[in-house]
Write a protein that holds these residues in place. Sequence first.
Motif, PDB file in Angstrom:
ATOM      1  N   GLU A   8       0.833  -1.212   0.000  1.00 21.15           N
ATOM      2  CA  GLU A   8       0.000   0.000   0.000  1.00 21.15           C
ATOM      3  C   GLU A   8       0.860   1.252   0.000  1.00 21.15           C
ATOM      4  N   ARG A   9       1.987   1.206   0.723  1.00 21.47           N
ATOM      5  CA  ARG A   9       2.898   2.355   0.760  1.00 21.47           C
ATOM      6  C   ARG A   9       3.492   2.606  -0.632  1.00 21.47           C
ATOM      7  N   ILE A  10       3.881   1.536  -1.338  1.00 19.11           N
ATOM      8  CA  ILE A  10       4.441   1.686  -2.682  1.00 19.11           C
ATOM      9  C   ILE A  10       3.403   2.272  -3.629  1.00 19.11           C
ATOM     10  N   LEU A  11       2.170   1.739  -3.558  1.00 16.50           N
ATOM     11  CA  LEU A  11       1.127   2.205  -4.466  1.00 16.50           C
ATOM     12  C   LEU A  11       0.651   3.611  -4.119  1.00 16.50           C
ATOM     13  N   ALA A  12       0.823   4.030  -2.883  1.00 11.11           N
ATOM     14  CA  ALA A  12       0.496   5.414  -2.536  1.00 11.11           C
ATOM     15  C   ALA A  12       1.425   6.386  -3.256  1.00 11.11           C
ATOM     16  N   ASP A  13       2.683   5.959  -3.468  1.00 16.06           N
ATOM     17  CA  ASP A  13       3.645   6.795  -4.187  1.00 16.06           C
ATOM     18  C   ASP A  13       3.488   6.669  -5.704  1.00 16.06           C
ATOM     19  N   ASP A  14       3.131   5.474  -6.165  1.00 13.42           N
ATOM     20  CA  ASP A  14       2.975   5.242  -7.611  1.00 13.42           C
ATOM     21  C   ASP A  14       1.833   4.256  -7.812  1.00 13.42           C
ATOM     22  N   ALA A  15       0.648   4.770  -8.070  1.00  9.80           N
ATOM     23  CA  ALA A  15      -0.543   3.922  -8.181  1.00  9.80           C
ATOM     24  C   ALA A  15      -0.523   3.043  -9.415  1.00  9.80           C
ATOM     25  N   ASP A  16       0.392   3.283 -10.355  1.00 10.37           N
ATOM     26  CA  ASP A  16       0.430   2.519 -11.598  1.00 10.37           C
ATOM     27  C   ASP A  16       1.583   1.518 -11.650  1.00 10.37           C
ATOM     28  N   ASP A  17       2.215   1.272 -10.519  1.00  7.59           N
ATOM     29  CA  ASP A  17       3.349   0.338 -10.477  1.00  7.59           C
ATOM     30  C   ASP A  17       2.841  -1.076 -10.768  1.00  7.59           C
ATOM     31  N   PRO A  18       3.119  -1.645 -11.972  1.00  4.77           N
ATOM     32  CA  PRO A  18       2.508  -2.939 -12.323  1.00  4.77           C
ATOM     33  C   PRO A  18       2.988  -4.085 -11.435  1.00  4.77           C
ATOM     34  N   ALA A  19       4.273  -4.096 -11.068  1.00  4.01           N
ATOM     35  CA  ALA A  19       4.782  -5.177 -10.219  1.00  4.01           C
ATOM     36  C   ALA A  19       4.119  -5.139  -8.848  1.00  4.01           C
ATOM     37  N   ALA A  20       3.976  -3.928  -8.276  1.00  4.81           N
ATOM     38  CA  ALA A  20       3.328  -3.803  -6.974  1.00  4.81           C
ATOM     39  C   ALA A  20       1.847  -4.190  -7.070  1.00  4.81           C
ATOM     40  N   LEU A  21       1.196  -3.824  -8.176  1.00  3.16           N
ATOM     41  CA  LEU A  21      -0.215  -4.192  -8.351  1.00  3.16           C
ATOM     42  C   LEU A  21      -0.376  -5.708  -8.474  1.00  3.16           C
ATOM     43  N   GLU A  22       0.554  -6.347  -9.193  1.00  2.41           N
ATOM     44  CA  GLU A  22       0.495  -7.806  -9.306  1.00  2.41           C
ATOM     45  C   GLU A  22       0.704  -8.468  -7.944  1.00  2.41           C
ATOM     46  N   ALA A  23       1.675  -7.957  -7.181  1.00  2.00           N
ATOM     47  CA  ALA A  23       1.908  -8.497  -5.832  1.00  2.00           C
ATOM     48  C   ALA A  23       0.701  -8.243  -4.938  1.00  2.00           C
ATOM     49  N   MET A  24       0.074  -7.063  -5.082  1.00  2.00           N
ATOM     50  CA  MET A  24      -1.127  -6.774  -4.297  1.00  2.00           C
ATOM     51  C   MET A  24      -2.241  -7.765  -4.627  1.00  2.00           C
ATOM     52  N   ALA A  25      -2.357  -8.127  -5.911  1.00  2.00           N
ATOM     53  CA  ALA A  25      -3.363  -9.116  -6.288  1.00  2.00           C
ATOM     54  C   ALA A  25      -3.092 -10.455  -5.606  1.00  2.00           C
ATOM     55  N   LYS A  26      -1.809 -10.846  -5.513  1.00  2.00           N
ATOM     56  CA  LYS A  26      -1.464 -12.093  -4.809  1.00  2.00           C
ATOM     57  C   LYS A  26      -1.861 -12.013  -3.342  1.00  2.00           C
ATOM     58  N   VAL A  27      -1.586 -10.865  -2.720  1.00  2.00           N
ATOM     59  CA  VAL A  27      -1.951 -10.693  -1.313  1.00  2.00           C
ATOM     60  C   VAL A  27      -3.459 -10.815  -1.136  1.00  2.00           C
ATOM     61  N   ARG A  28      -4.209 -10.123  -1.996  1.00  2.00           N
ATOM     62  CA  ARG A  28      -5.665 -10.164  -1.871  1.00  2.00           C
ATOM     63  C   ARG A  28      -6.195 -11.576  -2.080  1.00  2.00           C
ATOM     64  N   ARG A  29      -5.595 -12.320  -3.011  1.00  2.00           N
ATOM     65  CA  ARG A  29      -6.046 -13.704  -3.210  1.00  2.00           C
ATOM     66  C   ARG A  29      -5.739 -14.549  -1.978  1.00  2.00           C
TER      67      ARG A  29
END
Length: 892
Positions: A119-140
Amino acid sequence: MPAKQFVSERDRAVLRSFAARIDPNDPGAHNNLGVLYYQKGMLEEAVAQFRRALELDPRMAVAEENLRVAYRDGGFLEQKVAALAARLEAAPDDRDARFELAEVYLLAGDPVRALPELERILADDADDPAALEAMAKVRRKLGELDEAMQALAAALQSAPGDPGLMLQYAEVAYHRGHNELALEVLQRLVRTHGEHAEAHYLMGFVLGDMGRAEEAREATRRAMQLNPSLGKGQANLSIAAQDRSALRDPQPLRVEATAAGKVALAHYTLGRAFVRRGYHSEAMREFNLALQRGEDPRLVKEALAELRLLRKEWDAALAGYEELVAADSGSPKLWNERGIVLHQMGRLREAIESYSRALALEAGYAIASNNLGVAYSHDSQDSLALETFAELVRTHPAFVRGWLNFGLLLQRIGRTEEAARAYRRALREEPEHPVAWNGLGLVFMRQGKLEDARAAFARALDVRPDYAEARYNLAFALSNLGDFQGALQQTRRALELEPYYVAQRYELAMDLEYEHPRLAIAPQLSEGDQPLQAQAAPVELDPEELERALSALAEGADPPSAADYDDALALIRQGKWHEALQAVNLALQLGAPRATGLALAGESFLQQGAYGEAVERFAEALRSDPGCTHALEGSVRALVALGRGREALAYAERLLERRPGDIDTALLAAKAARLAGDAAGALRLTESVLVREPLRCDLWLEMARAQRLVGAVPAAIASYRQATACDPNAMEPRMELARLYEERNLLPSAEEELQRAIAAGGLQHEAVVALARVRIARGALSPAVELLADYLAEHPWDAEALLLLADALLAAGQLTDARRALDRAVRLDPENQEAARLARALDRGALAGNGADGPNVSARGRESVDGMAPPGRRPYAGRGSARRPSMHSWSA
C-alpha cells in the motif's frame, strides 16, 4: 541452520549434481529436488530449488509451502526481514527494499504483513505494475477476490497485453464465477500468444463450466500438445507432510565403541533413523544387517515387526509378533501391536483377545483400550464398544484419538448430540484438529444445521487444506445451501486429492519410537470402500557411501557427555517436544549424563504445560544429582505454575545459594515467596534486584503483585505504571492493572488500560472480553457491541464473546439480535448452562431491554434472573488479524 550434517562434502557434491539431470522447465522436479536437499540439511540449495519451481509455476501450492518451511527453519526469513528493515530505516523511500520486503512476507505465508508495504508503494505510484500484481497475490491469499481483480485490472492498464497478468486475471475471474469475462480474456491472450499452454488449459475448465464440452476438450487437447507435462500425474513432495525435525536436522549417530573397536547397535540405530525419515526399504536392509552382525536381537526383531506393520506386510508382521510374544509374554505393547496386525487382517476375535491381553497386563493402557473399542465396533458389539470408549475417555480425558473414535461410533449409531459433545471435547484438547472439525460438521449435516456444517468443514480445511474428505463434505453442504458453483469447485479439488470419497474412519493407535502413524480403518469394511494406496518410488542410497559415513562417525565418536543433549535442547527451543524426548531417551540409552537428560525431559514437559510430569522428572534428576541447577530451577518454575508456593520456595532457596546475585533467580524466588504467602520476602527479593535492573518490566510486574498482596494498592498501581513504561506493548501488566481498577470500581481507568492493551496486542480474547464487560457495566452498549462484533467476525467460535454480545444486545433492547447470538452460542456449546438459562429467560419475557432496570443494565448483571453470574475467564488462544470487518459480520 542445522548445527551438524550427516552428509559428507563429497555426498553434497553428488546431490548438487542432480540439478543438472532434471528437466529445467519442470517445476515439480525442482520442488522434489528441493525436498531432497532439505532432507540432507542443505537449506540454501533447497530454497533455490523451491524458488525456481515457483518461478515456473507461481500457483504451485506445495512448493510455496515448502519454501515457507525452509525459510523459517533456515532462519532466512528473520535475516532477510532484519536486513530490509534496516535499509528502510535508513531510506524510507527505497521502493525496491520495500517491494522485496513485501515479497519475503508473501513467500513466508504472511500476506497481512505484506499488505501495508505494498500500500505504501502504491500510494507513491498507483500505476506500479509489479506492486499491483503483488497486491493481487496478497488479496487472493486473504480471500478477497474482487480486490484482487481490481488490482490486476489496474496492472493491465499499466502493462497492457502482459500474458502473465492476463492469465492471472482470467483465473481470478473464473474463481469468482465470471466465466464469460474469463473466457473473453483468455481468447484475447491466445490470439496474441497462441503457444501459451496454460491459457488453453484454463480455457478448457472455463468452457467445461459453461457446458461447451466439445470446445473444452479441444482446448485441453491443444494445451497437452503444447505442454505434455500438464497431463502427467506427478507426486510433488511436501516437507509439511513429514517429520520436520527428522528432515531438517539429520543427526550423526552416537554409538558405543566396544573393546574390539566394533560399533554396537550401529545398523539398528541407522535403521531407526531411516524409519524416522520414511525410508522403509533402507531401514529393512539395516535391520537385517543388524541381525547378521549380532546386534541386540530383541530390539532388532521388535523394530522389524514394527516396520512390517507400517509397510502393511501383515503375514510377515504377524510372524514377527508371534515370535516376540512367545519370548516376552509380559509386554502389553507387543500384544497391542499383534492385535493391530490381526485387526487389519480381518481376524477380529483374535485381535480382541490380543488387545484384552495387553489390557490385562496394563489396565490403564489407553491405546489398547482405544483399539479394543474399535474392534468391538467392527465385530458389531456396539454396547461393548460404547462401554470401552466411555471408560477410556473417562480415565484418559486428554487422549484425543479416543474422543474421535467415540464420536464416530456415537455418530454411526445415531446419537448425534452425544457425538457432537465428543468431538467438542476433542477440540478442547486440540482446538485445530481437522478430523474433529470434520466429524462435528458431519453431525451438523445430520441434524440439518447446514450453515454450522459449512463452517466446521471450512475450519477443518483451514488446518489441513489437502483433507479430501472434508472437501467432499463441504461440497455436499454447499450444494444443499444452493451454492452449486462453490460445490463444483470443492468437488473438483477433492477429486484431484482423492478420486473416491472415503467416509471418516476409526483410527487405531500404537507405540512407536519416532512417529505416530495413521492406522485408519473403516467403521464397516466393504469392498466398495477401499482407500487408494499411493506408491512412492524408493529413495536410492549408496550403501558403500553410508557405510563409510557410519565408520567415520564411529571412529570419531567421543565418550558420552552432556553435549549429546545438544540436539534435544535445540528441539525444545523449537517447540518439538516429542522429538526432544526421543532425543533425550536415545542419549540416555547411550550413556550420557542421567541428571542432565532427566532435567531436559522435565524442561520439555514444562514447556508443554504438563507441570506435574515436569515436577516428577526434575525430582528424579535431583535424586541422581542433588546439585543439578537446571533441575532446581525447573522445579521452582513448575511448582510456581502449579501454585505450590511452599515447595517452590524450598527449591528456590537452594537455587539462590548456588546463584547468589543472579537477577532471574531472585525473581523466580520472589514469585515462589509470594505464592507461599511470604509477601515481605517477595518484596525484599524484588527490591534487591530492581536497584540493579530498574528498566525490566517483569520485575516491576512482580513488585506490583507483591504490593497488592500486602494491600499497598497505590504503590501497586505505581509499579504497574512503571512496568508499562518499561514495555509499552506488554499485555500482562495492563490487564492486571485494569482488573485492579475494575475491582475498585474505577471503570473509566480500567477501560483506558484495556484499550491500550488491545492497541498493543490486537483483538485478543481476554482483553476483548474484559473491555466489553467494562463497557457494559458503564452502560456504553453500542461501543461494546461494535467491539464484540469486530472480534467475532474473526473468531466466530468464541462462545463467551457471543454471550457477552447477547448480554449487551439484551440490555440495549435488541431482542432479535440477542436471540441470534444466544442461539449461536448454544449451538457452539450445548453444555453452556448460562447460555441456556439466558435463552429460557428471554423466551419467558423475563429479559427486556426497556424493562424495570432500564435499557443500559446488563442482563447478566441482574441478580434476580436465575441467579446468573458472569462466566469465568479463559486463556487467550490466539491473535486476530488487524483487519476489522463490519459491525454485524459476526452473524455470517
